[in-house]
Design an enzyme around this catalytic site. Structure first.
Site, short mmCIF file in Angstrom:
data_model
loop_
_atom_site.label_atom_id
_atom_site.label_comp_id
_atom_site.label_asym_id
_atom_site.label_seq_id
_atom_site.Cartn_x
_atom_site.Cartn_y
_atom_site.Cartn_z
CG HIS A 135 93.38 -28.45 10.70
ND1 HIS A 135 93.82 -29.61 11.31
CD2 HIS A 135 93.50 -27.47 11.65
CE1 HIS A 135 94.19 -29.35 12.55
NE2 HIS A 135 94.00 -28.05 12.78
CB CYS A 174 96.45 -32.22 9.99
SG CYS A 174 94.98 -31.62 9.27
#
Ligand SMILES: *[C@@H]1O[C@H](CO)[C@@H](O)[C@H](O)[C@H]1NC(C)=O
Ligand SMILES: *[C@@H]1O[C@H](CO)[C@@H](O)[C@H](O)[C@H]1NC(C)=O
Ligand SMILES: *[C@@H]1O[C@H](CO)[C@@H](O)[C@H](O)[C@H]1NC(C)=O
Ligand SMILES: *[C@@H]1O[C@H](CO)[C@@H](O)[C@H](O)[C@H]1NC(C)=O
Ligand SMILES: *[C@@H]1O[C@H](CO)[C@@H](O)[C@H](O)[C@H]1NC(C)=O
Ligand SMILES: *[C@@H]1O[C@H](CO)[C@@H](O)[C@H](O)[C@H]1NC(C)=O
Length: 552
Positions: free
Chosen positions: A144, A89
């Site tokens: 993120h 991610c």
């Protein structure tokens, strides 16, 4: 081959000479595409989370739960050989937004839920460049890349941020959806919860650092820079309700796009959605809607619906022909989640899954890995009149290309004094060119470029399985290879049988990798602060509450 790499770097360098440092200045170079009319297009960049290459029906007809995306592919260009910049991610997102590989940005691992740092601010990103040439910019979704100032998205060139700061399994919710192992609901009465668990308050910090009890926050920041630099004040829901999240994004997409159109501003809408990451949850209307009934399929249906809603809105407003719409995923499926993971299509990584000593000894071959299913992701680009419908291009493309491509379309110059790893894909998307990457370099779980793509070949200097195994299968080994293990993807998409290649192929791969590493060593690269904080570092609506639950 080396000549080609070098001349590419040289041409980038000469393009930037004489330009001010660290700004995205307006370009003086003529645009590549003759068909650009001089106005800057809107850009909608939709990125699913952990969606497999094989989840897109247009890629892999065995799966049939993306009716709208399949339709979109039929009126767009699709790149079946398109790759994320990394297989996990935060790392993938940093590569996408900067156009630079892991060893340059320093982002080689995910950020924790109490991360103090984030993507360093002198790593210039797409939103900052688009902002500098007059775009309205928004991110609705999962960031993120750090959530404390100055790493929070509202400090990173976005006019507004509505979304979750990290993955939706990095904390608790009241409707935790489906995951393995199941996520606990947030404790309603934290003190009681800890008493029951016989935990001393001193242990609270440990519990929090283990991501166990802090509710997943939903931010709504409608202006750049958080109120008084306190981003916690802009958390509107904690824990987030996962079954209403998609609709809330859709409503905000509509508001943002309509406002931008009214103010006649080109816009950039970045939609890094939490679907298809575990835990899976969706609005009631999607229950039992998938062709092969499954929680995963129902979630995919809701994702498909979201993309359709975005498309319909652009259509209703009559702005499809001024808008580049891109759909992709951040990395491949999380295979240890079994039936809650996506589909790898033909990219099964058979060599890794085979027993030692003739294979890698087992383990997952998608997310976290450099096997094809880890980084080969769906890619669709739509723009009527600019992109020929129903086109499939077999060029090798990458998330790294998004920054240089958008730079061309929006008429800004990439920041000077650093190197980029992407190429401008405009000619591929708009003019039928077959000039994609000759080489791609894939960072592994340590951020090292240990796998190299060279035309149809894939070379592994190290093979390894997903860090958390396959779905109930054996754990394989980390195995270095000298000379590298080479597969021919033109005949072996499953990467089952290593082949012998000529010395010239070996030399081409070795030399391209050495040239890349040399350029990385000689140009600016950035260090990332991966320290984690304690109680004070939480993204927290109400610091007096252990779960940080917002009180209405
Ligand atoms: C790009 O910017 C330059 C410099 O401002 C300008 O001369 C040119 O017309 C622009 N091109 C387009 C296509 O907007
Ligand atoms: C997309 O949405 C429109 C409008 O709601 C609907 O008519 C259409 O059937 C949807 N398309 C698909 C393929 O789901
Ligand atoms: C989430 O939202 C739905 C729809 O409004 C509601 O029915 C449900 O109770 C909410 N869940 C929680 C845990 O608040
Ligand atoms: C784009 O679509 C609008 C509305 O359908 C139309 O008026 C306009 O001429 C189109 N522009 C181009 C460049 O095709
Ligand atoms: C960012 O700043 C750091 C520290 O000053 C420096 O080492 C690094 O080279 C810079 N990165 C870029 C891309 O300029
Ligand atoms: C690039 O620019 C940044 C910011 O001005 C600076 O920190 C860095 O030292 C520069 N690097 C080189 C190699 O000039």
């Amino acid at each position: 081959m080396i000549l080609l790499v070098t001349s590419l770097l040289l041409s980038f360098t000469s393009l930037w000479l004489g330009l001010p440092l660290l700004t995205c200045v307006t370009s003086h170079a003529a645009p590549l595409s003759q068909r650009l009319t001089g106005s800057r297009p809107n850009i909608v960049l939709i990125m699913a989370d952990d969606m497999g290459w094989g989840d897109l029906g247009a890629n892999w007809p065995n799966t049939r739960d993306t009716p709208f995306l399949d339709y979109l592919a039929s009126i767009s260009i699709r790149l079946p050989d398109y790759h994320s910049g990394a297989s996990v991610c935060s790392v993938s997102r940093a590569a996408l937004l900067t156009g630079r590989l892991t060893p340059r940005t320093g982002v080689w691992a995910n950020f924790a839920s109490t991360a103090l740092g984030g993507l360093p601010v002198n790593e210039t990103i797409i939103s900052e460049c688009l902002k500098s040439v007059g775009y309205a910019t928004a991110i609705h979704g999962k960031w993120h890349l750090g959530y404390t100032p100055p790493f929070h998205p509202s400090y990173r060139g976005f006019d507004e941020y509505i979304g979750v700061p990290y993955s939706i399994d990095m904390g608790c919710t009241d409707n935790p959806g489906a995951n393995y192992p199941p996520v606990n609901v947030c404790p309603k009465d934290p003190s009681l919860y800890f008493e029951q668990k016989h935990e001393h308050p001193d242990d609270l910090r440990k519990v929090i650092e283990a991501d166990l009890t802090v509710g997943i926050p939903l931010y709504q920041c409608l202006t750049p820079r958080c109120l008084n630099d306190n981003c916690n004040k802009e958390i509107i829901e904690q824990p987030v309700n996962l079954s209403t999240l998609t609709q809330s994004y859709i409503d905000n997409d509509r508001r943002f796009i309509q406002r931008s159109v009214e103010s006649k501003q080109p816009f950039f809408l970045y939609l890094p959605l939490s679907h298809m990451h575990v835990p899976h949850d969706y609005a009631r209307q999607f229950k039992d809607t998938s062709v092969l009934p499954s929680v995963y399929g129902d979630t995919l249906r809701e994702l498909d619906y979201h993309v359709n809603q975005t498309y319909q809105l652009l259509k209703d407003l009559g702005i499809l022909n001024q808008t580049l719409l891109i759909f992709t995923s951040d990395n491949g499926p999380w295979s240890s989640k079994c039936d809650l993971a996506g589909n790898q299509g033909p990219f099964t990584g058979v060599w890794q899954a085979s027993p030692l000593p003739f294979g890698g000894g087992g383990g997952g071959t998608a997310k976290f890995t450099t096997w094809e299913a880890g980084h080969r992701v769906p890619f669709i680009a739509h723009w009527p009149n600019m992109i020929k419908p129903n086109t499939v291009s077999n060029v090798i493309g990458s998330h790294l290309d998004i920054m240089p491509t958008i730079a061309n379309l929006a008429n800004f110059t990439l920041p000077s004094n650093r190197s980029f790893d992407g190429i401008d894909l405009s000619a591929v998307l708009f003019d039928g060119s077959d000039q994609g990457h000759e080489y791609l370099f894939h960072p592994d779980m340590l951020g090292i470029l240990s796998a190299v793509r060279y035309n149809q070949y894939k070379a592994y200097y190290v093979t390894y399985p997903a860090i958390d195994g396959a779905c109930g299968g054996k754990e394989g080994l980390i195995i270095p290879h000298k000379p590298p293990l080479i597969f021919d993807l033109s005949r072996d998409l499953a990467e089952s049988t290593p082949i012998e290649v000529s010395q010239s192929v070996h030399d081409a791969i070795d030399q391209a990798l050495q040239a890349k590493l040399k350029d990385i060593a000689l140009t600016p690269r950035t260090k990332v602060d991966y320290r984690i904080g304690g109680l004070d570092a939480r993204a927290c609506c109400d610091a007096g509450h252990i779960v940080c639950r917002c009180i209405d």
